[in-house]
Design a protein around this motif. Structure first.
Motif, PDB file in Angstrom:
ATOM      1  N   LEU A  18       0.917  -1.093   0.087  1.00 59.42           N
ATOM      2  CA  LEU A  18       0.030   0.039  -0.004  1.00 59.42           C
ATOM      3  C   LEU A  18       0.795   1.388  -0.138  1.00 59.42           C
ATOM      4  O   LEU A  18       0.493   2.207  -0.578  1.00 59.42           O
ATOM      5  CB  LEU A  18      -0.968  -0.022   1.276  1.00 59.42           C
ATOM      6  CG  LEU A  18      -2.107  -1.040   1.489  1.00 59.42           C
ATOM      7  CD1 LEU A  18      -2.620  -1.109   2.722  1.00 59.42           C
ATOM      8  CD2 LEU A  18      -2.868  -1.261   0.226  1.00 59.42           C
ATOM      9  N   THR A  19       1.927   1.389   0.519  1.00 56.12           N
ATOM     10  CA  THR A  19       2.822   2.460   0.592  1.00 56.12           C
ATOM     11  C   THR A  19       3.900   2.572  -0.282  1.00 56.12           C
ATOM     12  O   THR A  19       4.802   3.457  -0.346  1.00 56.12           O
ATOM     13  CB  THR A  19       3.485   2.248   2.019  1.00 56.12           C
ATOM     14  OG1 THR A  19       4.250   1.118   2.257  1.00 56.12           O
ATOM     15  CG2 THR A  19       2.611   2.508   3.291  1.00 56.12           C
ATOM     16  N   ASN A  20       3.676   1.603  -1.345  1.00 54.91           N
ATOM     17  CA  ASN A  20       4.712   1.921  -2.500  1.00 54.91           C
ATOM     18  C   ASN A  20       4.565   3.175  -3.152  1.00 54.91           C
ATOM     19  O   ASN A  20       5.213   3.800  -3.816  1.00 54.91           O
ATOM     20  CB  ASN A  20       4.562   0.731  -3.380  1.00 54.91           C
ATOM     21  CG  ASN A  20       5.272  -0.516  -2.819  1.00 54.91           C
ATOM     22  OD1 ASN A  20       6.217  -0.489  -1.829  1.00 54.91           O
ATOM     23  ND2 ASN A  20       4.868  -1.863  -3.256  1.00 54.91           N
ATOM     24  N   HIS A  21       3.233   3.577  -3.261  1.00 53.17           N
ATOM     25  CA  HIS A  21       2.628   4.724  -4.058  1.00 53.17           C
ATOM     26  C   HIS A  21       1.983   5.807  -3.191  1.00 53.17           C
ATOM     27  O   HIS A  21       1.754   6.659  -3.774  1.00 53.17           O
ATOM     28  CB  HIS A  21       1.937   4.294  -5.156  1.00 53.17           C
ATOM     29  CG  HIS A  21       2.400   3.359  -6.215  1.00 53.17           C
ATOM     30  ND1 HIS A  21       3.578   3.699  -6.988  1.00 53.17           N
ATOM     31  CD2 HIS A  21       2.386   1.921  -6.284  1.00 53.17           C
ATOM     32  CE1 HIS A  21       3.985   2.585  -7.606  1.00 53.17           C
ATOM     33  NE2 HIS A  21       3.303   1.276  -7.358  1.00 53.17           N
ATOM     34  N   THR A  22       1.620   5.269  -1.701  1.00 55.52           N
ATOM     35  CA  THR A  22       0.891   6.523  -1.003  1.00 55.52           C
ATOM     36  C   THR A  22       1.649   6.292   0.220  1.00 55.52           C
ATOM     37  O   THR A  22       1.715   5.200   0.905  1.00 55.52           O
ATOM     38  CB  THR A  22      -0.438   6.040  -0.837  1.00 55.52           C
ATOM     39  OG1 THR A  22      -1.100   5.781  -2.077  1.00 55.52           O
ATOM     40  CG2 THR A  22      -1.237   6.894  -0.023  1.00 55.52           C
ATOM     41  N   ALA A  23       1.935   7.609   0.738  1.00 58.94           N
ATOM     42  CA  ALA A  23       2.553   7.653   2.101  1.00 58.94           C
ATOM     43  C   ALA A  23       1.647   7.228   3.286  1.00 58.94           C
ATOM     44  O   ALA A  23       0.465   7.264   3.077  1.00 58.94           O
ATOM     45  CB  ALA A  23       2.921   9.144   2.495  1.00 58.94           C
ATOM     46  N   LYS A  24       2.108   6.408   4.022  1.00 62.32           N
ATOM     47  CA  LYS A  24       1.377   5.955   4.823  1.00 62.32           C
ATOM     48  C   LYS A  24       0.252   6.811   5.784  1.00 62.32           C
ATOM     49  O   LYS A  24      -0.852   6.194   5.876  1.00 62.32           O
ATOM     50  CB  LYS A  24       2.252   4.901   5.981  1.00 62.32           C
ATOM     51  CG  LYS A  24       1.523   4.094   7.167  1.00 62.32           C
ATOM     52  CD  LYS A  24       2.439   3.340   8.099  1.00 62.32           C
ATOM     53  CE  LYS A  24       1.662   2.654   9.280  1.00 62.32           C
ATOM     54  NZ  LYS A  24       3.117   2.268  10.155  1.00 62.32           N
ATOM     55  N   PRO A  25       0.727   7.859   6.325  1.00 64.67           N
ATOM     56  CA  PRO A  25      -0.503   8.645   6.991  1.00 64.67           C
ATOM     57  C   PRO A  25      -1.493   9.143   5.849  1.00 64.67           C
ATOM     58  O   PRO A  25      -2.563   9.519   6.377  1.00 64.67           O
ATOM     59  CB  PRO A  25       0.252   9.882   7.341  1.00 64.67           C
ATOM     60  CG  PRO A  25       1.756   9.302   7.523  1.00 64.67           C
ATOM     61  CD  PRO A  25       2.125   8.339   6.357  1.00 64.67           C
TER      62      PRO A  25
END
Length: 223
Positions: A18-25
């Protein structure tokens, strides 16, 4: 006017892909980006100035959150470079933007119904931490809470740091810019009896992986 820091610079490695393309927060939970839950809560207690530290996919934050005006906030971004500076280095990097008064600091990758309004305006020592019952994945806890004081060992409740706290800028006095963790500073403050704490038994979740994110999303949507 209270100031706040939101830790948002982590790589989110356990949250991949999920965080490959979206910052976790900025991952959506309960219909909005996770960090928005914190911004709304901070705005509700009259925090008007928030610093967000960034590193991984840093450009996404201003695009998603802007200057904070939609929440009645002023947001400033403290970029750490391509490699996150850890909690201590990140806080020190953001300190020039936070001003001389005690500030709230919270990790973007938790969710809680803790009321930030109950945090002390002026911690008794150098910092005040919110502690929670030990989750299954951290059964040994972090620190011992005894009559409002935190220590590494001794009598009292051994609890887990909930990643919510209030800090005086002096907590970081003498530190050199760069990558470092806050743990050694907590240890120094505890030895000097300058680290207070409280126990919180309400809803609190640390979001480390997609399964935990999905669980929280279902909870918030009432499904």
């Amino acid at each position: 006017m209270r100031h706040a820091l939101i830790f948002a610079a982590g790589l989110g490695e356990r949250m991949r892909p999920l965080t490959n393309h979206t910052a976790k927060p900025l991952l959506s939970v309960g219909g909005k980006p996770l960090i928005e839950w914190h911004l709304e809560k901070l705005a509700s207690i009259d925090v008007r100035y928030v610093v967000i530290n960034t590193s991984h996919l840093a450009d996404q934050f201003p695009d998603a959150l802007g200057d904070g005006s939609r929440w009645g906030l002023r947001i400033r971004y403290a970029y750490e470079g391509p490699t996150p500076l850890e909690t201590g280095g990140g806080m020190l990097n953001a300190l020039p933007l936070l001003g001389p008064e005690p500030f709230i600091a919270v990790s973007a990758d938790i969710y809680s119904d803790y009321d930030y309004a109950t945090l002390p305006l002026q911690p008794a020592g150098l910092a005040h931490l919110v502690m929670v019952p030990n989750p299954d994945w951290h059964a040994s806890g972090d620190f011992v809470l005894n009559e409002g004081q935190l220590s590494e060992d001794g009598e009292g409740q051994r609890l887990t740091f909930g990643n919510i706290g209030v800090y005086r800028p002096e907590f970081l006095q003498g530190q050199t810019p760069g990558r470092f963790k806050l743990l050694p500073l907590y240890q120094q403050a505890m030895q000097a009896r300058q680290l207070s704490g409280e126990r919180y038994d309400g809803f609190w979740r640390n979001l480390g992986n997609p399964a935990q994110l999905n669980e929280l999303d279902a909870h918030l949507r009432g499904s």
